[in-house]
Motif scaffolding. Structure first.
Motif, PDB file in Angstrom:
ATOM      1  N   LYS A 123       0.822  -1.216   0.000  1.00  0.00           N
ATOM      2  CA  LYS A 123       0.000   0.000   0.000  1.00  0.00           C
ATOM      3  C   LYS A 123       0.858   1.270   0.000  1.00  0.00           C
ATOM      4  CE  LYS A 123      -3.730   2.235   2.517  1.00  0.00           C
ATOM      5  NZ  LYS A 123      -4.583   2.213   3.716  1.00  0.00           N
ATOM      6  N   GLY A 124       1.943   1.262   0.780  1.00  0.00           N
ATOM      7  CA  GLY A 124       2.822   2.430   0.824  1.00  0.00           C
ATOM      8  C   GLY A 124       3.428   2.738  -0.525  1.00  0.00           C
ATOM      9  N   LYS A 125       3.889   1.706  -1.218  1.00  0.00           N
ATOM     10  CA  LYS A 125       4.463   1.890  -2.550  1.00  0.00           C
ATOM     11  C   LYS A 125       3.427   2.472  -3.501  1.00  0.00           C
ATOM     12  CE  LYS A 125       6.326  -0.657  -6.491  1.00  0.00           C
ATOM     13  NZ  LYS A 125       6.678  -1.961  -7.044  1.00  0.00           N
ATOM     14  N   GLN A 126       2.211   1.906  -3.498  1.00  0.00           N
ATOM     15  CA  GLN A 126       1.165   2.371  -4.403  1.00  0.00           C
ATOM     16  C   GLN A 126       0.794   3.825  -4.132  1.00  0.00           C
ATOM     17  OE1 GLN A 126       0.375   0.709  -7.105  1.00  0.00           O
ATOM     18  NE2 GLN A 126       1.853  -0.779  -6.332  1.00  0.00           N
ATOM     19  N   GLU A 127       0.788   4.212  -2.853  1.00  0.00           N
ATOM     20  CA  GLU A 127       0.451   5.596  -2.512  1.00  0.00           C
ATOM     21  C   GLU A 127       1.523   6.551  -3.041  1.00  0.00           C
ATOM     22  OE1 GLU A 127      -0.952   8.289   1.289  1.00  0.00           O
ATOM     23  OE2 GLU A 127      -0.846   6.101   1.459  1.00  0.00           O
ATOM     24  N   VAL A 128       2.787   6.198  -2.873  1.00  0.00           N
ATOM     25  CA  VAL A 128       3.860   7.049  -3.383  1.00  0.00           C
ATOM     26  C   VAL A 128       3.804   7.135  -4.901  1.00  0.00           C
ATOM     27  CG1 VAL A 128       6.367   7.290  -3.626  1.00  0.00           C
ATOM     28  CG2 VAL A 128       5.383   6.688  -1.415  1.00  0.00           C
ATOM     29  N   LEU A 129       3.555   6.020  -5.571  1.00  0.00           N
ATOM     30  CA  LEU A 129       3.454   6.048  -7.033  1.00  0.00           C
ATOM     31  C   LEU A 129       2.323   6.964  -7.495  1.00  0.00           C
ATOM     32  CD1 LEU A 129       4.107   2.289  -7.922  1.00  0.00           C
ATOM     33  CD2 LEU A 129       5.672   4.231  -8.214  1.00  0.00           C
ATOM     34  N   SER A 130       1.220   6.991  -6.733  1.00  0.00           N
ATOM     35  CA  SER A 130       0.110   7.881  -7.114  1.00  0.00           C
ATOM     36  C   SER A 130       0.518   9.342  -6.952  1.00  0.00           C
ATOM     37  CB  SER A 130      -1.149   7.563  -6.311  1.00  0.00           C
ATOM     38  OG  SER A 130      -1.021   7.959  -4.963  1.00  0.00           O
ATOM     39  N   TYR A 131       1.315   9.660  -5.909  1.00  0.00           N
ATOM     40  CA  TYR A 131       1.808  11.031  -5.753  1.00  0.00           C
ATOM     41  C   TYR A 131       2.772  11.378  -6.887  1.00  0.00           C
ATOM     42  CZ  TYR A 131      -0.144  11.399  -1.051  1.00  0.00           C
ATOM     43  OH  TYR A 131      -0.995  11.451   0.014  1.00  0.00           O
ATOM     44  N   TRP A 132       3.621  10.437  -7.266  1.00  0.00           N
ATOM     45  CA  TRP A 132       4.540  10.689  -8.380  1.00  0.00           C
ATOM     46  C   TRP A 132       3.756  11.025  -9.640  1.00  0.00           C
ATOM     47  CZ3 TRP A 132       8.895   6.411  -8.196  1.00  0.00           C
ATOM     48  CH2 TRP A 132       9.717   6.655  -7.098  1.00  0.00           C
ATOM     49  N   LYS A 133       2.695  10.282  -9.900  1.00  0.00           N
ATOM     50  CA  LYS A 133       1.874  10.550 -11.088  1.00  0.00           C
ATOM     51  C   LYS A 133       1.224  11.925 -10.991  1.00  0.00           C
ATOM     52  CE  LYS A 133       0.969   5.719 -12.106  1.00  0.00           C
ATOM     53  NZ  LYS A 133       0.026   4.625 -12.043  1.00  0.00           N
ATOM     54  N   MET A 134       0.783  12.303  -9.782  1.00  0.00           N
ATOM     55  CA  MET A 134       0.165  13.605  -9.585  1.00  0.00           C
ATOM     56  C   MET A 134       1.168  14.715  -9.890  1.00  0.00           C
ATOM     57  SD  MET A 134      -1.184  15.426  -6.094  1.00  0.00           S
ATOM     58  CE  MET A 134       0.501  15.682  -5.573  1.00  0.00           C
ATOM     59  N   PHE A 135       2.394  14.597  -9.368  1.00  0.00           N
ATOM     60  CA  PHE A 135       3.400  15.623  -9.631  1.00  0.00           C
ATOM     61  C   PHE A 135       3.730  15.709 -11.116  1.00  0.00           C
ATOM     62  CE2 PHE A 135       4.440  15.167  -5.060  1.00  0.00           C
ATOM     63  CZ  PHE A 135       4.350  16.501  -4.710  1.00  0.00           C
ATOM     64  N   GLU A 136       3.758  14.583 -11.790  1.00  0.00           N
ATOM     65  CA  GLU A 136       4.039  14.582 -13.229  1.00  0.00           C
ATOM     66  C   GLU A 136       2.908  15.263 -13.992  1.00  0.00           C
ATOM     67  OE1 GLU A 136       5.168  11.542 -16.883  1.00  0.00           O
ATOM     68  OE2 GLU A 136       4.691  10.730 -14.914  1.00  0.00           O
ATOM     69  N   LYS A 137       1.667  14.917 -13.651  1.00  0.00           N
ATOM     70  CA  LYS A 137       0.508  15.446 -14.375  1.00  0.00           C
ATOM     71  C   LYS A 137       0.258  16.917 -14.035  1.00  0.00           C
ATOM     72  CE  LYS A 137      -4.457  14.883 -14.866  1.00  0.00           C
ATOM     73  NZ  LYS A 137      -5.643  14.468 -14.143  1.00  0.00           N
ATOM     74  N   ASP A 138       0.202  17.242 -12.739  1.00  0.00           N
ATOM     75  CA  ASP A 138      -0.186  18.588 -12.317  1.00  0.00           C
ATOM     76  C   ASP A 138       0.933  19.618 -12.446  1.00  0.00           C
ATOM     77  OD1 ASP A 138      -2.581  17.397 -11.734  1.00  0.00           O
ATOM     78  OD2 ASP A 138      -2.392  17.561  -9.557  1.00  0.00           O
TER      79      ASP A 138
END
Length: 95
Positions: free
Chosen positions: A14-29
């Motif tokens: 779960k921790g890995k998946q949460e960080v990956l979602s933040y990485w995607k957010m920083f890339e997109k936003d």
């Protein structure tokens, strides 16, 4: 021969998946892929120079075996831009 080493705990589940979602957010936003400077989400602890990586690995394994895991509570993000841009997690202090 000395070499540069870093010590980190790789995140899984779960921790890995949460960080990956933040990485995607920083890339997109924010059009930032630099946040993904590592191949795998991790907690970094220390970097330095080492002359005997085999002994270092043995010492670290003994250290980790002597300590129990613990939870880390995150309370937002912070950043600094110099000497190079870094985004970091703000950790809630606890016992």
């Amino acid at each position: 021969m000395s070499r540069t080493v870093g010590v980190a705990t790789l995140l899984t589940g779960k921790g890995k998946q949460e960080v990956l979602s933040y990485w995607k957010m920083f890339e997109k936003d924010f059009n930032s892929t630099a946040v993904q400077s590592f191949a795998h989400p991790n907690f970094g602890y220390q970097g330095g120079t080492c002359e005997d990586a085999v002994s270092l690995k043995k010492d670290l394994q003994q250290l980790w075996a002597a300590h129990h895991s613990f939870d880390v509570n995150v309370d937002g993000f912070g950043y600094f831009e110099s000497p190079s841009p870094v985004i970091y997690l703000k950790i809630k202090k606890s016992d």
